[in-house]
Design an enzyme around this catalytic site. Structure first.
Site, PDB file in Angstrom:
ATOM      1  N   CYS A  38       0.939  -1.172   0.025  1.00 45.41           N
ATOM      2  CA  CYS A  38       0.063   0.045  -0.083  1.00 45.41           C
ATOM      3  C   CYS A  38       1.015   1.300  -0.160  1.00 45.41           C
ATOM      4  CB  CYS A  38      -1.184  -0.043   1.331  1.00 45.41           C
ATOM      5  SG  CYS A  38      -2.570   0.678   0.577  1.00 45.41           S
TER       6      CYS A  38
ATOM      7  N   HIS B   9      -3.694  -4.988   0.277  1.00 47.56           N
ATOM      8  CA  HIS B   9      -3.300  -5.387   1.447  1.00 47.56           C
ATOM      9  C   HIS B   9      -3.218  -6.941   1.712  1.00 47.56           C
ATOM     10  CE1 HIS B   9      -2.728  -1.404   3.773  1.00 47.56           C
ATOM     11  NE2 HIS B   9      -3.776  -1.165   3.024  1.00 47.56           N
TER      12      HIS B   9
ATOM     13  N   GLU C 116      -2.166  -8.867   3.693  1.00 45.37           N
ATOM     14  CA  GLU C 116      -1.834  -9.390   5.231  1.00 45.37           C
ATOM     15  C   GLU C 116      -3.136  -9.643   5.849  1.00 45.37           C
ATOM     16  OE1 GLU C 116      -1.248  -6.330   4.030  1.00 45.37           O
ATOM     17  OE2 GLU C 116      -1.790  -4.772   5.604  1.00 45.37           O
TER      18      GLU C 116
HETATM   19  N1  GLN Z   1      -1.866   6.895   2.210  1.00 43.47           N
HETATM   20  C1  GLN Z   1      -2.048   5.920   0.993  1.00 43.47           C
HETATM   21  C2  GLN Z   1      -3.428   6.232   0.369  1.00 43.47           C
HETATM   22  O1  GLN Z   1      -4.238   6.527   0.706  1.00 43.47           O
HETATM   23  C3  GLN Z   1      -1.824   4.437   1.521  1.00 43.47           C
HETATM   24  C4  GLN Z   1      -2.952   3.749   2.271  1.00 43.47           C
HETATM   25  C5  GLN Z   1      -2.495   2.649   2.974  1.00 43.47           C
HETATM   26  O2  GLN Z   1      -1.292   2.293   3.034  1.00 43.47           O
HETATM   27  N2  GLN Z   1      -3.352   1.979   3.530  1.00 43.47           N
HETATM   28  O3  GLN Z   1      -3.539   6.070  -0.876  1.00 43.47           O
END
Ligand code: GLN
Length: 571
Positions: free
Chosen positions: A392, A517, A519
Protein backbone atom coordinates in the site's frame (compact mmCIF):
# COMPACT_ATOMS: atom_id res chain seq x y z
CA UNK A 1 -45.94 2.84 20.94
CA UNK A 2 -43.49 1.73 18.26
CA UNK A 3 -40.41 0.15 19.76
CA UNK A 4 -38.67 0.19 16.42
CA UNK A 5 -38.39 -3.57 16.21
CA UNK A 6 -36.88 -4.52 12.89
CA UNK A 7 -34.99 -7.24 11.17
CA UNK A 8 -35.57 -10.97 10.98
CA UNK A 9 -36.59 -13.17 13.93
CA UNK A 10 -33.98 -15.21 15.79
CA UNK A 11 -33.27 -18.28 13.62
CA UNK A 12 -34.62 -21.27 15.43
CA UNK A 13 -31.48 -23.35 15.61
CA UNK A 14 -28.94 -20.60 16.35
CA UNK A 15 -27.28 -20.32 19.76
CA UNK A 16 -25.43 -17.27 21.08
CA UNK A 17 -22.31 -16.95 23.18
CA UNK A 18 -21.72 -13.49 24.66
CA UNK A 19 -18.16 -12.76 25.72
CA UNK A 20 -17.62 -9.94 28.19
CA UNK A 21 -14.54 -8.80 30.06
CA UNK A 22 -13.93 -7.54 33.56
CA UNK A 23 -11.29 -6.12 35.90
CA UNK A 24 -8.95 -4.64 33.29
CA UNK A 25 -8.75 -4.30 29.54
CA UNK A 26 -6.25 -6.15 27.36
CA UNK A 27 -6.93 -9.56 28.90
CA UNK A 28 -7.31 -11.01 25.42
CA UNK A 29 -11.06 -11.13 24.96
CA UNK A 30 -10.65 -11.12 21.19
CA UNK A 31 -8.28 -14.08 21.26
CA UNK A 32 -10.53 -15.89 23.75
CA UNK A 33 -13.57 -15.36 21.51
CA UNK A 34 -11.65 -16.43 18.42
CA UNK A 35 -10.38 -19.50 20.28
CA UNK A 36 -13.86 -20.52 21.41
CA UNK A 37 -14.98 -20.14 17.80
CA UNK A 38 -12.12 -22.28 16.57
CA UNK A 39 -12.95 -25.02 19.06
CA UNK A 40 -16.66 -25.08 18.26
CA UNK A 41 -15.85 -25.14 14.56
CA UNK A 42 -13.45 -27.99 15.12
CA UNK A 43 -16.44 -29.95 16.40
CA UNK A 44 -18.29 -29.32 13.18
CA UNK A 45 -20.48 -26.40 14.24
CA UNK A 46 -21.01 -23.46 11.89
CA UNK A 47 -19.76 -20.44 13.81
CA UNK A 48 -20.01 -16.76 13.15
CA UNK A 49 -18.61 -13.80 15.03
CA UNK A 50 -19.86 -10.39 16.00
CA UNK A 51 -17.83 -7.69 17.70
CA UNK A 52 -19.68 -4.86 19.42
CA UNK A 53 -17.51 -1.80 19.90
CA UNK A 54 -19.01 0.67 22.34
CA UNK A 55 -17.28 3.82 21.01
CA UNK A 56 -19.21 6.47 19.11
CA UNK A 57 -17.18 6.43 15.91
CA UNK A 58 -19.28 4.92 13.14
CA UNK A 59 -16.31 2.72 12.27
CA UNK A 60 -12.64 2.78 13.29
CA UNK A 61 -11.63 4.09 9.84
CA UNK A 62 -11.05 7.64 11.04
CA UNK A 63 -9.27 6.66 14.23
CA UNK A 64 -5.59 7.17 14.84
CA UNK A 65 -3.73 3.85 15.02
CA UNK A 66 -2.35 4.94 18.37
CA UNK A 67 -5.90 4.99 19.70
CA UNK A 68 -7.17 1.93 18.06
CA UNK A 69 -4.49 -0.23 16.50
CA UNK A 70 -5.00 -1.72 13.08
CA UNK A 71 -8.10 -1.12 11.01
CA UNK A 72 -9.02 -4.54 9.66
CA UNK A 73 -10.66 -4.52 6.23
CA UNK A 74 -13.25 -7.14 5.37
CA UNK A 75 -13.70 -8.66 1.94
CA UNK A 76 -16.89 -6.65 1.41
CA UNK A 77 -15.09 -3.44 2.28
CA UNK A 78 -15.91 -2.65 5.90
CA UNK A 79 -13.29 -0.92 8.03
CA UNK A 80 -13.42 -2.81 11.28
CA UNK A 81 -11.84 -3.67 14.60
CA UNK A 82 -8.64 -5.68 14.70
CA UNK A 83 -10.35 -8.49 16.61
CA UNK A 84 -12.03 -9.32 13.31
CA UNK A 85 -8.58 -10.39 12.13
CA UNK A 86 -8.29 -12.83 15.03
CA UNK A 87 -11.72 -14.25 14.23
CA UNK A 88 -10.82 -14.76 10.56
CA UNK A 89 -7.40 -16.25 11.26
CA UNK A 90 -8.53 -18.58 14.05
CA UNK A 91 -11.96 -19.35 12.68
CA UNK A 92 -10.75 -19.72 9.12
CA UNK A 93 -13.76 -17.59 8.21
CA UNK A 94 -14.45 -14.71 5.85
CA UNK A 95 -16.52 -12.16 7.74
CA UNK A 96 -18.60 -9.31 6.42
CA UNK A 97 -19.58 -5.84 7.52
CA UNK A 98 -22.38 -7.45 9.57
CA UNK A 99 -19.78 -8.71 12.04
CA UNK A 100 -18.60 -5.42 13.50
CA UNK A 101 -21.02 -2.96 15.03
CA UNK A 102 -20.12 0.20 16.92
CA UNK A 103 -22.31 2.44 19.08
CA UNK A 104 -21.84 5.06 16.39
CA UNK A 105 -23.35 2.73 13.80
CA UNK A 106 -26.28 1.90 16.10
CA UNK A 107 -27.04 5.53 16.93
CA UNK A 108 -26.67 6.50 13.27
CA UNK A 109 -29.36 3.96 12.36
CA UNK A 110 -31.64 4.96 15.22
CA UNK A 111 -31.36 8.68 14.48
CA UNK A 112 -31.84 8.13 10.76
CA UNK A 113 -34.97 6.15 11.51
CA UNK A 114 -36.24 8.86 13.81
CA UNK A 115 -35.71 11.47 11.07
CA UNK A 116 -37.70 9.26 8.70
CA UNK A 117 -40.56 9.20 11.19
CA UNK A 118 -39.99 5.50 11.75
CA UNK A 119 -40.83 5.62 15.44
CA UNK A 120 -44.31 7.00 14.86
CA UNK A 121 -44.08 9.82 17.34
CA UNK A 122 -42.51 7.86 20.19
CA UNK A 123 -39.88 9.36 22.48
CA UNK A 124 -36.74 7.67 21.20
CA UNK A 125 -34.78 6.14 24.08
CA UNK A 126 -31.77 3.96 24.81
CA UNK A 127 -34.19 1.32 26.10
CA UNK A 128 -35.94 0.07 24.01
CA UNK A 129 -34.86 1.74 20.75
CA UNK A 130 -31.10 1.53 20.96
CA UNK A 131 -31.19 -1.90 22.60
CA UNK A 132 -33.64 -3.12 19.93
CA UNK A 133 -31.29 -1.96 17.20
CA UNK A 134 -28.45 -3.86 18.89
CA UNK A 135 -30.54 -7.02 19.11
CA UNK A 136 -31.60 -6.62 15.48
CA UNK A 137 -27.91 -6.73 14.48
CA UNK A 138 -27.53 -10.06 16.26
CA UNK A 139 -30.54 -11.52 14.52
CA UNK A 140 -29.51 -10.13 11.15
CA UNK A 141 -26.09 -11.73 11.36
CA UNK A 142 -27.50 -15.04 12.58
CA UNK A 143 -30.02 -15.11 9.74
CA UNK A 144 -27.53 -14.07 7.06
CA UNK A 145 -24.87 -16.58 8.06
CA UNK A 146 -27.10 -19.46 9.15
CA UNK A 147 -24.71 -20.06 11.99
CA UNK A 148 -25.22 -22.74 14.62
CA UNK A 149 -23.44 -20.50 17.09
CA UNK A 150 -22.87 -16.75 17.00
CA UNK A 151 -20.06 -15.57 19.23
CA UNK A 152 -20.72 -11.97 20.22
CA UNK A 153 -17.89 -10.16 21.93
CA UNK A 154 -18.74 -6.96 23.76
CA UNK A 155 -15.79 -4.57 23.67
CA UNK A 156 -14.55 -2.70 26.72
CA UNK A 157 -14.72 -3.68 30.36
CA UNK A 158 -17.70 -4.17 32.66
CA UNK A 159 -18.44 -0.85 34.29
CA UNK A 160 -17.75 1.28 31.21
CA UNK A 161 -20.60 3.72 30.63
CA UNK A 162 -20.57 3.16 26.85
CA UNK A 163 -20.93 -0.57 27.21
CA UNK A 164 -24.22 -0.45 29.15
CA UNK A 165 -26.68 -0.53 26.22
CA UNK A 166 -24.91 -3.59 24.78
CA UNK A 167 -25.03 -5.44 28.08
CA UNK A 168 -28.67 -4.52 28.54
CA UNK A 169 -29.42 -5.78 25.02
CA UNK A 170 -27.56 -9.01 25.78
CA UNK A 171 -29.52 -9.47 29.00
CA UNK A 172 -32.79 -9.05 27.11
CA UNK A 173 -31.57 -11.31 24.34
CA UNK A 174 -31.35 -14.24 26.71
CA UNK A 175 -35.04 -13.73 27.52
CA UNK A 176 -35.92 -13.41 23.81
CA UNK A 177 -33.98 -16.50 22.76
CA UNK A 178 -34.39 -18.67 25.84
CA UNK A 179 -32.13 -19.52 28.75
CA UNK A 180 -30.32 -22.45 27.13
CA UNK A 181 -29.72 -20.82 23.81
CA UNK A 182 -27.55 -18.07 25.23
CA UNK A 183 -24.31 -18.58 27.13
CA UNK A 184 -22.50 -15.80 28.94
CA UNK A 185 -18.75 -16.16 29.12
CA UNK A 186 -16.96 -13.65 31.33
CA UNK A 187 -13.21 -13.13 31.15
CA UNK A 188 -11.56 -11.85 34.30
CA UNK A 189 -8.18 -11.64 35.93
CA UNK A 190 -6.94 -13.69 38.86
CA UNK A 191 -3.65 -12.06 39.81
CA UNK A 192 -0.95 -13.89 41.69
CA UNK A 193 0.36 -11.62 44.42
CA UNK A 194 3.97 -12.56 44.95
CA UNK A 195 4.42 -11.02 48.38
CA UNK A 196 1.42 -12.97 49.68
CA UNK A 197 2.30 -16.04 47.60
CA UNK A 198 -1.38 -16.29 46.63
CA UNK A 199 -3.85 -15.95 43.83
CA UNK A 200 -6.40 -13.26 44.57
CA UNK A 201 -10.02 -13.78 43.61
CA UNK A 202 -11.48 -10.49 44.84
CA UNK A 203 -11.24 -8.64 41.49
CA UNK A 204 -13.15 -11.51 39.86
CA UNK A 205 -15.78 -11.46 42.59
CA UNK A 206 -16.30 -7.72 42.12
CA UNK A 207 -16.42 -7.98 38.39
CA UNK A 208 -19.07 -10.68 38.45
CA UNK A 209 -21.02 -8.71 41.04
CA UNK A 210 -21.08 -5.79 38.65
CA UNK A 211 -22.29 -8.03 35.84
CA UNK A 212 -25.03 -9.44 38.03
CA UNK A 213 -26.11 -5.94 39.01
CA UNK A 214 -26.96 -5.48 35.33
CA UNK A 215 -28.90 -8.72 35.46
CA UNK A 216 -26.43 -11.01 33.80
CA UNK A 217 -25.38 -14.18 35.57
CA UNK A 218 -22.32 -15.58 33.80
CA UNK A 219 -22.42 -19.26 32.84
CA UNK A 220 -18.71 -19.66 32.29
CA UNK A 221 -15.77 -17.82 33.83
CA UNK A 222 -12.45 -17.63 32.09
CA UNK A 223 -9.85 -16.52 34.57
CA UNK A 224 -6.69 -15.09 33.12
CA UNK A 225 -3.86 -16.27 35.36
CA UNK A 226 -0.13 -16.77 35.18
CA UNK A 227 -0.52 -20.50 35.75
CA UNK A 228 -3.27 -23.06 36.15
CA UNK A 229 -5.67 -22.56 39.06
CA UNK A 230 -6.00 -25.16 41.83
CA UNK A 231 -9.42 -26.84 42.12
CA UNK A 232 -9.86 -25.33 45.56
CA UNK A 233 -9.57 -21.83 44.13
CA UNK A 234 -12.04 -22.59 41.35
CA UNK A 235 -14.48 -23.74 44.02
CA UNK A 236 -13.96 -20.53 45.96
CA UNK A 237 -14.57 -18.41 42.86
CA UNK A 238 -17.64 -20.50 42.08
CA UNK A 239 -19.02 -20.03 45.58
CA UNK A 240 -18.74 -16.26 45.37
CA UNK A 241 -20.07 -15.93 41.85
CA UNK A 242 -22.75 -18.64 41.70
CA UNK A 243 -20.94 -20.24 38.82
CA UNK A 244 -20.45 -24.01 39.25
CA UNK A 245 -16.77 -24.74 39.88
CA UNK A 246 -16.68 -26.94 36.77
CA UNK A 247 -17.54 -23.85 34.71
CA UNK A 248 -14.64 -21.85 36.16
CA UNK A 249 -11.60 -22.17 33.92
CA UNK A 250 -8.07 -20.89 33.92
CA UNK A 251 -6.96 -19.02 30.83
CA UNK A 252 -3.25 -19.26 31.43
CA UNK A 253 -0.69 -16.88 29.97
CA UNK A 254 0.55 -18.40 26.74
CA UNK A 255 3.82 -17.95 24.89
CA UNK A 256 1.91 -17.26 21.72
CA UNK A 257 -1.72 -16.56 20.93
CA UNK A 258 -1.82 -19.71 18.83
CA UNK A 259 -1.57 -21.80 21.99
CA UNK A 260 -4.70 -20.31 23.55
CA UNK A 261 -7.24 -22.56 21.76
CA UNK A 262 -5.28 -25.63 22.84
CA UNK A 263 -5.12 -24.41 26.43
CA UNK A 264 -8.86 -23.76 26.50
CA UNK A 265 -9.50 -27.17 24.94
CA UNK A 266 -7.42 -28.80 27.65
CA UNK A 267 -9.57 -27.08 30.28
CA UNK A 268 -12.73 -28.21 28.49
CA UNK A 269 -14.17 -24.76 27.93
CA UNK A 270 -15.86 -25.70 24.64
CA UNK A 271 -17.44 -28.80 26.15
CA UNK A 272 -18.95 -26.77 28.97
CA UNK A 273 -20.30 -24.12 26.59
CA UNK A 274 -21.91 -26.79 24.40
CA UNK A 275 -23.42 -28.45 27.45
CA UNK A 276 -24.97 -25.17 28.50
CA UNK A 277 -26.31 -24.63 25.00
CA UNK A 278 -27.76 -28.09 24.95
CA UNK A 279 -25.67 -29.08 21.94
CA UNK A 280 -23.88 -32.43 21.76
CA UNK A 281 -20.11 -32.36 22.17
CA UNK A 282 -18.45 -34.03 19.20
CA UNK A 283 -14.93 -35.05 18.47
CA UNK A 284 -12.58 -32.08 18.18
CA UNK A 285 -10.55 -32.04 15.00
CA UNK A 286 -7.68 -29.78 15.97
CA UNK A 287 -4.72 -31.86 14.84
CA UNK A 288 -3.81 -29.31 12.17
CA UNK A 289 -3.70 -26.54 14.76
CA UNK A 290 -1.65 -28.70 17.12
CA UNK A 291 0.90 -29.30 14.39
CA UNK A 292 1.03 -25.61 13.72
CA UNK A 293 1.76 -24.79 17.34
CA UNK A 294 4.43 -27.46 17.43
CA UNK A 295 6.10 -26.01 14.38
CA UNK A 296 5.89 -22.56 15.90
CA UNK A 297 7.69 -23.72 19.04
CA UNK A 298 10.53 -25.51 17.34
CA UNK A 299 11.46 -23.70 14.14
CA UNK A 300 14.41 -25.06 12.19
CA UNK A 301 15.86 -21.65 11.44
CA UNK A 302 15.24 -17.94 11.70
CA UNK A 303 15.23 -14.91 9.49
CA UNK A 304 15.31 -11.18 10.22
CA UNK A 305 12.87 -8.83 8.54
CA UNK A 306 13.06 -5.06 8.89
CA UNK A 307 9.63 -3.43 8.91
CA UNK A 308 9.93 0.29 8.21
CA UNK A 309 6.75 1.97 9.33
CA UNK A 310 5.23 4.91 11.04
CA UNK A 311 3.60 3.42 14.10
CA UNK A 312 6.19 0.81 14.97
CA UNK A 313 6.19 1.42 18.70
CA UNK A 314 2.60 0.29 18.63
CA UNK A 315 2.62 -3.24 17.26
CA UNK A 316 -1.17 -3.42 17.28
CA UNK A 317 -1.17 -1.01 14.35
CA UNK A 318 0.42 -3.77 12.27
CA UNK A 319 -1.37 -6.76 13.78
CA UNK A 320 -2.27 -8.63 10.61
CA UNK A 321 1.06 -7.77 9.04
CA UNK A 322 3.01 -9.31 11.91
CA UNK A 323 0.79 -12.38 11.77
CA UNK A 324 1.19 -12.73 8.00
CA UNK A 325 4.98 -12.56 8.36
CA UNK A 326 4.81 -15.27 11.02
CA UNK A 327 2.70 -17.39 8.66
CA UNK A 328 5.22 -16.80 5.86
CA UNK A 329 7.82 -18.25 8.23
CA UNK A 330 5.64 -21.31 8.90
CA UNK A 331 5.94 -22.20 5.22
CA UNK A 332 9.72 -22.53 5.62
CA UNK A 333 9.85 -23.77 9.18
CA UNK A 334 11.45 -20.47 10.06
CA UNK A 335 10.92 -18.06 12.92
CA UNK A 336 10.51 -14.55 11.59
CA UNK A 337 12.25 -12.02 13.77
CA UNK A 338 10.82 -8.62 13.04
CA UNK A 339 12.98 -5.56 13.55
CA UNK A 340 10.53 -2.67 13.86
CA UNK A 341 12.17 0.43 12.42
CA UNK A 342 10.72 3.91 12.82
CA UNK A 343 10.63 5.28 9.25
CA UNK A 344 11.43 8.79 10.47
CA UNK A 345 14.69 7.50 11.99
CA UNK A 346 16.03 6.77 8.50
CA UNK A 347 15.49 10.31 7.26
CA UNK A 348 18.87 11.65 8.36
CA UNK A 349 20.58 9.45 5.77
CA UNK A 350 21.83 6.88 8.27
CA UNK A 351 20.38 3.59 7.06
CA UNK A 352 22.31 1.43 9.51
CA UNK A 353 19.13 0.26 11.28
CA UNK A 354 18.60 -1.82 8.13
CA UNK A 355 21.97 -3.55 8.47
CA UNK A 356 21.65 -7.28 8.85
CA UNK A 357 18.03 -7.45 7.67
CA UNK A 358 17.44 -10.40 5.36
CA UNK A 359 14.37 -8.70 3.93
CA UNK A 360 12.83 -5.23 4.10
CA UNK A 361 9.13 -4.51 4.24
CA UNK A 362 7.42 -1.14 4.01
CA UNK A 363 3.77 -1.43 5.12
CA UNK A 364 0.72 0.80 4.76
CA UNK A 365 0.41 4.25 6.24
CA UNK A 366 -0.94 7.75 5.85
CA UNK A 367 0.38 11.32 5.93
CA UNK A 368 3.82 12.76 5.50
CA UNK A 369 5.74 11.74 8.63
CA UNK A 370 8.37 9.12 7.87
CA UNK A 371 7.70 8.93 4.14
CA UNK A 372 11.27 9.89 3.14
CA UNK A 373 12.46 7.09 5.40
CA UNK A 374 10.15 4.65 3.62
CA UNK A 375 11.53 5.78 0.26
CA UNK A 376 15.10 5.46 1.55
CA UNK A 377 14.45 1.90 2.76
CA UNK A 378 12.98 0.90 -0.61
CA UNK A 379 15.95 2.52 -2.36
CA UNK A 380 18.46 0.63 -0.29
CA UNK A 381 16.68 -2.68 -0.84
CA UNK A 382 16.65 -1.98 -4.57
CA UNK A 383 20.32 -1.02 -4.82
CA UNK A 384 21.66 -3.68 -2.49
CA UNK A 385 19.40 -6.38 -3.89
CA UNK A 386 17.82 -7.18 -0.54
CA UNK A 387 14.37 -8.81 -0.87
CA UNK A 388 11.76 -6.08 -0.65
CA UNK A 389 8.04 -6.15 -0.06
CA UNK A 390 6.03 -2.93 -0.31
CA UNK A 391 2.41 -2.85 0.80
CA UNK A 392 0.00 0.00 0.00
CA UNK A 393 1.93 3.09 1.14
CA UNK A 394 5.02 0.90 0.75
CA UNK A 395 4.03 0.30 -2.89
CA UNK A 396 3.56 4.01 -3.44
CA UNK A 397 6.88 5.04 -1.92
CA UNK A 398 8.84 2.28 -3.64
CA UNK A 399 7.58 3.61 -6.97
CA UNK A 400 8.13 7.26 -6.08
CA UNK A 401 11.68 6.39 -5.05
CA UNK A 402 12.22 4.56 -8.32
CA UNK A 403 10.84 7.50 -10.32
CA UNK A 404 13.22 9.87 -8.54
CA UNK A 405 16.35 7.74 -8.68
CA UNK A 406 15.97 5.82 -11.92
CA UNK A 407 13.69 7.95 -14.09
CA UNK A 408 15.15 11.39 -13.48
CA UNK A 409 11.97 12.70 -11.89
CA UNK A 410 13.49 14.58 -8.98
CA UNK A 411 10.21 16.22 -8.09
CA UNK A 412 8.25 12.96 -7.91
CA UNK A 413 5.86 12.53 -4.99
CA UNK A 414 2.29 11.72 -4.12
CA UNK A 415 -0.51 14.24 -4.06
CA UNK A 416 -1.29 13.06 -0.52
CA UNK A 417 1.67 14.85 0.99
CA UNK A 418 2.75 17.32 -1.69
CA UNK A 419 -0.06 18.89 -3.71
CA UNK A 420 2.50 21.17 -5.41
CA UNK A 421 4.93 18.41 -6.51
CA UNK A 422 6.22 18.49 -10.13
CA UNK A 423 5.23 14.91 -10.68
CA UNK A 424 2.30 13.30 -8.96
CA UNK A 425 3.10 9.65 -9.44
CA UNK A 426 0.08 9.04 -7.22
CA UNK A 427 -3.12 11.12 -7.17
CA UNK A 428 -6.60 10.83 -5.65
CA UNK A 429 -8.43 7.73 -6.80
CA UNK A 430 -10.86 8.40 -9.64
CA UNK A 431 -14.23 9.40 -8.31
CA UNK A 432 -12.78 10.49 -4.98
CA UNK A 433 -11.47 13.81 -6.34
CA UNK A 434 -12.98 16.66 -4.42
CA UNK A 435 -14.22 14.43 -1.60
CA UNK A 436 -13.00 16.05 1.57
CA UNK A 437 -14.91 13.95 4.07
CA UNK A 438 -12.68 11.60 6.06
CA UNK A 439 -14.92 8.73 7.11
CA UNK A 440 -15.96 6.05 4.64
CA UNK A 441 -14.30 7.71 1.65
CA UNK A 442 -11.54 5.33 0.67
CA UNK A 443 -11.33 2.66 -1.99
CA UNK A 444 -11.94 -0.33 0.27
CA UNK A 445 -12.60 -4.04 0.03
CA UNK A 446 -11.74 -6.83 -2.33
CA UNK A 447 -11.31 -6.20 -6.04
CA UNK A 448 -10.18 -8.75 -8.64
CA UNK A 449 -6.76 -8.13 -10.13
CA UNK A 450 -5.20 -9.79 -13.16
CA UNK A 451 -1.58 -10.85 -13.04
CA UNK A 452 0.85 -11.10 -15.97
CA UNK A 453 1.96 -14.63 -16.62
CA UNK A 454 5.66 -15.04 -16.02
CA UNK A 455 5.79 -12.36 -13.34
CA UNK A 456 7.09 -12.95 -9.82
CA UNK A 457 3.58 -12.30 -8.48
CA UNK A 458 2.15 -14.89 -10.85
CA UNK A 459 4.77 -17.40 -9.73
CA UNK A 460 3.64 -16.83 -6.16
CA UNK A 461 -0.09 -17.04 -6.62
CA UNK A 462 0.06 -19.68 -9.34
CA UNK A 463 -2.91 -18.04 -11.05
CA UNK A 464 -3.65 -14.95 -13.11
CA UNK A 465 -6.80 -13.89 -11.29
CA UNK A 466 -6.54 -12.87 -7.66
CA UNK A 467 -8.75 -10.96 -5.26
CA UNK A 468 -7.23 -8.80 -2.60
CA UNK A 469 -8.50 -6.21 -0.14
CA UNK A 470 -7.82 -2.52 -0.45
CA UNK A 471 -7.84 0.57 1.69
CA UNK A 472 -6.41 3.65 0.03
CA UNK A 473 -7.19 7.07 -1.43
CA UNK A 474 -4.41 7.50 -3.99
CA UNK A 475 -3.65 5.56 -7.16
CA UNK A 476 -0.75 5.23 -9.58
CA UNK A 477 -0.89 7.66 -12.51
CA UNK A 478 -0.80 5.64 -15.71
CA UNK A 479 1.02 8.32 -17.67
CA UNK A 480 4.24 7.38 -15.85
CA UNK A 481 3.97 3.72 -16.67
CA UNK A 482 6.05 3.70 -19.83
CA UNK A 483 8.89 5.71 -18.34
CA UNK A 484 9.00 3.55 -15.20
CA UNK A 485 8.90 0.32 -17.18
CA UNK A 486 11.62 1.50 -19.56
CA UNK A 487 13.90 1.79 -16.52
CA UNK A 488 13.30 -1.69 -15.20
CA UNK A 489 10.30 -1.69 -12.89
CA UNK A 490 7.28 -3.41 -14.37
CA UNK A 491 3.61 -3.42 -13.55
CA UNK A 492 2.54 -7.01 -13.42
CA UNK A 493 -0.97 -6.74 -12.02
CA UNK A 494 -3.92 -4.49 -12.77
CA UNK A 495 -7.66 -4.41 -12.40
CA UNK A 496 -10.14 -4.47 -15.26
CA UNK A 497 -10.88 -0.81 -14.74
CA UNK A 498 -7.21 0.09 -15.01
CA UNK A 499 -5.81 0.38 -11.49
CA UNK A 500 -2.14 -0.61 -11.42
CA UNK A 501 -1.72 -2.76 -8.39
CA UNK A 502 1.46 -4.80 -8.56
CA UNK A 503 4.95 -3.55 -9.38
CA UNK A 504 8.14 -5.60 -9.46
CA UNK A 505 11.74 -5.37 -10.56
CA UNK A 506 12.58 -8.41 -12.68
CA UNK A 507 16.32 -7.83 -12.36
CA UNK A 508 16.30 -8.16 -8.59
CA UNK A 509 16.18 -11.25 -6.38
CA UNK A 510 12.70 -10.36 -5.07
CA UNK A 511 11.24 -6.88 -5.25
CA UNK A 512 7.47 -6.87 -5.18
CA UNK A 513 5.15 -4.03 -4.22
CA UNK A 514 1.38 -4.17 -4.10
CA UNK A 515 -1.32 -1.53 -3.75
CA UNK A 516 -3.56 -3.90 -1.80
CA UNK A 517 -3.23 -5.46 1.64
CA UNK A 518 -2.41 -9.16 1.31
CA UNK A 519 -1.88 -9.44 5.07
CA UNK A 520 -5.64 -9.46 5.68
CA UNK A 521 -6.07 -12.76 3.91
CA UNK A 522 -3.14 -14.66 5.34
CA UNK A 523 -4.05 -17.58 7.55
CA UNK A 524 -1.76 -19.72 9.69
CA UNK A 525 -3.16 -22.78 7.94
CA UNK A 526 -2.56 -21.21 4.52
CA UNK A 527 0.29 -18.71 4.61
CA UNK A 528 -0.27 -16.02 1.99
CA UNK A 529 1.79 -16.78 -1.15
CA UNK A 530 3.47 -13.37 -1.26
CA UNK A 531 4.50 -13.54 2.39
CA UNK A 532 5.63 -17.14 1.89
CA UNK A 533 7.82 -16.18 -1.04
CA UNK A 534 9.11 -12.97 0.50
CA UNK A 535 10.34 -15.00 3.47
CA UNK A 536 11.72 -17.62 1.06
CA UNK A 537 13.69 -14.92 -0.74
CA UNK A 538 14.88 -13.47 2.58
CA UNK A 539 16.18 -16.90 3.62
CA UNK A 540 18.01 -17.25 0.31
CA UNK A 541 19.48 -13.80 0.78
CA UNK A 542 20.58 -14.68 4.31
CA UNK A 543 22.27 -17.86 3.08
CA UNK A 544 24.00 -16.04 0.24
CA UNK A 545 25.16 -13.33 2.64
CA UNK A 546 26.58 -15.93 5.03
CA UNK A 547 28.26 -17.81 2.20
CA UNK A 548 29.61 -14.51 0.89
CA UNK A 549 31.03 -13.62 4.27
CA UNK A 550 32.80 -16.98 4.40
CA UNK A 551 33.99 -16.77 0.82
CA UNK A 552 34.35 -13.17 -0.39
CA UNK A 553 34.78 -14.24 -4.06
CA UNK A 554 31.43 -15.94 -4.11
CA UNK A 555 29.81 -12.74 -2.90
CA UNK A 556 30.83 -10.56 -5.83
CA UNK A 557 27.48 -10.72 -7.59
CA UNK A 558 24.99 -9.83 -4.87
CA UNK A 559 22.32 -12.05 -6.38
CA UNK A 560 22.84 -15.26 -8.22
CA UNK A 561 20.09 -16.64 -10.41
CA UNK A 562 19.93 -19.38 -7.79
CA UNK A 563 18.20 -16.99 -5.38
CA UNK A 564 15.67 -16.04 -7.91
CA UNK A 565 14.54 -19.53 -8.71
CA UNK A 566 14.31 -20.36 -5.05
CA UNK A 567 12.34 -17.20 -4.41
CA UNK A 568 9.95 -17.92 -7.22
CA UNK A 569 9.14 -21.39 -6.05
CA UNK A 570 10.13 -21.87 -2.46
CA UNK A 571 10.17 -25.27 -0.88
N1 GLN B 1 -1.97 6.77 2.24
C1 GLN B 1 -2.07 5.95 1.07
C2 GLN B 1 -3.39 6.14 0.35
O1 GLN B 1 -4.34 6.57 0.98
C3 GLN B 1 -1.85 4.50 1.40
C4 GLN B 1 -2.91 3.93 2.27
C5 GLN B 1 -2.46 2.69 3.02
O2 GLN B 1 -1.29 2.40 3.10
N2 GLN B 1 -3.40 1.97 3.58
O3 GLN B 1 -3.50 5.87 -0.80
Amino acid sequence: MSTGLSGPPIPEHTRFVFVTGGVISALGKGIASASIGLLLKSQGYAVSFLKFDPYLNVDPGTMNPYQHGEVFVTHDGAETDLDMGHYERFGGSVLTSLSNVTSGRIYEAVIERERQGGYLGATVQVVPHVTNEIKARLRRLAAAERADVVIAEIGGTIGDIEGQPFLEAARQFRIDAGERRVCFVHLTLVPFIKTAGEFKTKPTQHSVRELRAIGIQPDVLLCRAETGLPAELKRKIGLHTSVPARAVFAAVDARSVYEVPLNLAREGVDTRILEHLDLPARERRIEEWERLVERLQTPATDVRIGVVGKYVELRDAYKSLGEALTHGGFAHDARVRIRWIEAESLENGDLSPLDGCDGILVPGGFGSRGTEGMAAAAGRARRERVPFFGICYGFQWAIVEFARSRCGLDGASTEEIDPEADHHIFAKVRGLEGVERMGGTMRVGAVPCLLEEGSVAFASYGTTRIEERHRHRYEFMKRYRQLVESRGMVFSGSTEDGFFEVAEIPDHPWFVAVQFHPEFQSNPRRPHPLFRDFIGAALAHRDARKAGAADPVAHQGPASSGHRSRAASPG
